[in-house]
Structure formats: C-alpha cells, structure tokens
Design an enzyme around this catalytic site. Structure first.
Site, PDB file in Angstrom:
ATOM      1  CD  GLU A 118       0.397 -42.311  64.990  1.00 32.85           C
ATOM      2  OE1 GLU A 118       0.010 -43.494  64.990  1.00 32.85           O
ATOM      3  OE2 GLU A 118       0.152 -41.528  65.915  1.00 32.85           O
ATOM      4  NE  ARG A 137      -2.084 -44.344  59.329  1.00 34.59           N
ATOM      5  CZ  ARG A 137      -2.633 -45.501  59.011  1.00 34.59           C
ATOM      6  NH1 ARG A 137      -3.835 -45.525  58.435  1.00 34.59           N
ATOM      7  NH2 ARG A 137      -2.013 -46.640  59.280  1.00 34.59           N
ATOM      8  CG  ASN A 157       5.127 -41.108  54.715  1.00 31.52           C
ATOM      9  OD1 ASN A 157       4.365 -41.252  55.679  1.00 31.52           O
ATOM     10  ND2 ASN A 157       5.721 -39.955  54.454  1.00 31.52           N
ATOM     11  N   GLY A 181      26.052 -23.032  57.616  1.00 34.73           N
ATOM     12  CA  GLY A 181      26.652 -23.786  58.711  1.00 34.73           C
ATOM     13  C   GLY A 181      25.940 -23.613  60.035  1.00 34.73           C
TER      14      GLY A 181
END
Length: 385
Positions: A366, A245, A369, A343
C-alpha cells in the site's frame, strides 16, 4: 486484561457492536486455524464468504447497492478486530473491499448492477492489479498497455505481487491508454478466465493467501469493462490507496494487539527465579511502552480516518502518517511480544512468529513507508525537485 479499546470511549454503540462482531468472528473462525493455514498455505475462501455474510466484504459500499455503508473509521475498527485472528486474511479482505468500493464509487449504474452483488457476497473474489515488475513505488511508470480496437480494448503486460491471484474472479487492472505519466492510465475490470498466472510466490508471511504474477497477453475486454473515464485510472488507484493504507495500518494494530495480549498472559503464567515474570519491572515497562505506542498509533489512525470521511484537504497526508506509524509500531510491538516469550515465541505452534512475519510486509505494501515519508514531507515542504 487485554489492550482493546479502553482508550476509545468516543466509539458509538454501533461501532462497539461492529468491533464485538468482528472480534468474535476472528476468535472463533480465524484464530484457531491461523497457524495451520499459514503452514499449509491454505486460502480459506469458505471462511471469507462467512465474513461476507456479516457484511465484511463491502464495508463502504452504499447500502442501497448491497453494501454495509460504513465509514472509513468504522472499517478501520473492523479490520483491526479481524487481524487479531489472522492479519493475512484481514489484509486480503481489505484488498477485496478496496476493489468493491471502487466499483461502487466510480462505476456506472450498469457496472454496479453487474458486479456488486457477486462482490458483496464474495461469490466473486477481487484482486487489485497496480504493481508491476518495474513499477512499484513509481506506479505512474507502469508499462501494461490497453490499446483501443473498435469497441474493445486489448491489454498486454504483467502485474506483480497480486494478492488472491489465480483464485480471485475479478481483477481491477490499471493500464496505459495514453501518453506517459499518471494522466495516461485507465482502469479495467477483467475476468479470471482471460488471464494467465505465475506460480504462487514463496513468501516470508501472508501465507494464508496466494500471491502471483498476473499475465495479460492480448486480453480483450469491452469498453463497458472500463472503470471510470479514460485517463482517470491513476486518480482512482490513488484514491483507493488512502483507505487501503488506513486498513493495513489497522491490521498491524490488530495483529500486534493479539501478540501483546499473548505476551501478557505468558508473563503472568511463566515462573522464573521463584516468581512470575509479570512481577519483573523491566518486563512490565516493556509491556507498558508497547501498549502506549499502540494506543498512540491507533489514535492517529482514527484521526486520519475521520479526515478521509470528511474529505479534509490534508487527508492523504494524514493517511500516510497513520500508515507509517501504525505499521512500524505494529511490527515492533509484535517483535517485542516474541522476545517476551523467550524461546517459545520462536516456535510456530505459539503463533507469535507468524504474526511477526505477517506484519513485516505491511511496511512495504500500500506504498512503502519510505514513500509515506515522501508524501508527508511534500505536504509540509513541497516537492523535493
């Protein structure tokens, strides 16, 4: 001026050298090819082996076992630097390092002697096989089985979303050897030629590495291929994920930093309404906020890495906090950098939209969230049921 390490004066001379080496490698060997590798879905194993020659395939393997012997903080610095060149390949190197580190930490002397030389040199590539089609966030519910047969184990099951699958040589497979739940899971090292693979998954990002199912049908391995004690697999898997993590958070910071640096250059060079865009206060404030947020996320990530190195009681919670903040912030900053390009940011040749696509998955892998929030809240308030 780039958003590098002005705020991290506490780095040692060794750490600054590590960052410089990794950033140079990223700038010279990754960044010039990143857009083409993404477009062609090319996995540049030869370039990864060049990284291994610099010690980047075994960052936290003990030096007397052939590794670099670095700390988790050192590794986070390296992964942030590598991700400035290509977050996808930095992410794969994190996974390879996670497996290699587990072999070093949990393997027997015979296993270290057998596996580590090839893994440290990336003569063999490694993949981590925990997730299944019906066991993602709830990893303890995995269904892959390993049944004892004399001195062997016979493995059956399917693993999902496996980075490097089909190309990697060695697979760390987590399988159920006992009853339900975490205590019934063990870990095994399995060679590629024993496995079958699904097709390469078409993906939004991370296209410079393959992602496939790993299929185990009556796969027979020796008890000597079991990593750690029977029933210790889940503990091994979760212990590795704390560092993973941190690494993926660091990769988010590196990718976002590269995107923001390009946005600053674009705003400086681009003229509109008779003046460089960099003179527009509204745009300057967006750059200032993005840089501030990246710096705050980096500081938390470094705090978590130090906690993991010191084996502090709250290290897992800090790693979850850091991963959540760094990956959310990294993706948001990269998206801001795309917007600041107008763009041009949407065109593949500029490489900004690739970074946005690559960093999106960091908020999922991992541990999603949302799961990071569960870990943090449990550390503060206990289990919710």
């Amino acid at each position: 001026m780039t958003a590098r390490y002005a705020e991290t004066a506490e780095l040692t001379d060794l750490q600054r050298d590590l960052v410089a080496t990794a950033e140079t490698f990223a700038a010279e060997r990754l960044a010039p090819h990143a857009v083409a590798w993404d477009r062609d879905k090319h996995f540049p194993v030869d370039v990864l082996r060049e990284a291994a020659k610099l010690g980047m395939a075994a960052l936290y393997v003990a030096d007397d076992h052939g590794g670099t012997g670095l700390s988790r903080l050192d590794a986070a610095l390296v992964f942030e630097a590598l991700a400035t060149g290509c977050p996808s390949l930095a992410g794969y190197l994190s996974i390879h390092n996670m497996v290699t580190g587990m072999v070093d930490r949990h393997g027997t002397a015979a296993q270290r002697e057998r596996y580590l030389p090839a893994l440290c040199a990336m003569d063999e590539l490694a993949s981590y096989c925990l997730t299944e089609p019906d066991a993602g966030s709830d990893a303890a519910a995995l269904r892959t089985t390993a049944v004892r047969d004399g001195d062997d184990w016979v493995l059956d099951g399917v693993k999902q979303f496996i980075s490097g699958a089909g190309t990697s040589d060695r697979y760390l497979v987590f399988a159920r050897t006992g009853g339900p739940g975490a205590a019934g899971i063990s870990a095994f090292l399995v060679a590629r030629d024993l496995l079958a693979f699904g097709p390469d998954e078409p993906k939004m990002g991370w296209n410079a590495q393959p992602t496939r199912q790993v299929v185990l049908r009556g796969v027979r391995v020796s008890d000597d291929d079991r990593l750690g004690a029977e029933g210790e697999g889940f503990r091994i898997a979760m212990g590795g994920l704390d560092g993973g993590r941190l690494n993926i958070g660091a990769c988010s910071l590196g990718g976002a930093r590269a995107a923001l640096d390009r946005a600053v250059a674009h705003l400086t060079d681009r003229t509109a309404f008779g003046a460089p865009l960099a003179r527009r206060q509204g745009l300057r404030f967006r750059v200032a906020d993005a840089h501030t947020e990246l710096t705050a996320a980096r500081l938390l990530l470094h705090r978590a890495a130090r906690a993991l190195d010191a084996d502090e009681p709250g290290a897992t919670r800090l790693c979850a906090m850091a991963k959540r903040l760094a990956t959310d912030t990294g993706h948001d900053v990269a998206d801001t950098a795309l917007q600041l390009h107008g763009g041009y940011g949407y065109l593949a040749e500029y490489g900004i939209e690739k970074i946005v696509r690559d960093l999106r998955v960091h908020r999922i892998l991992e541990g999603t969230n949302e799961v990071m929030r569960v870990i943090v809240s449990r550390g503060l308030m206990g289990a919710d049921q």
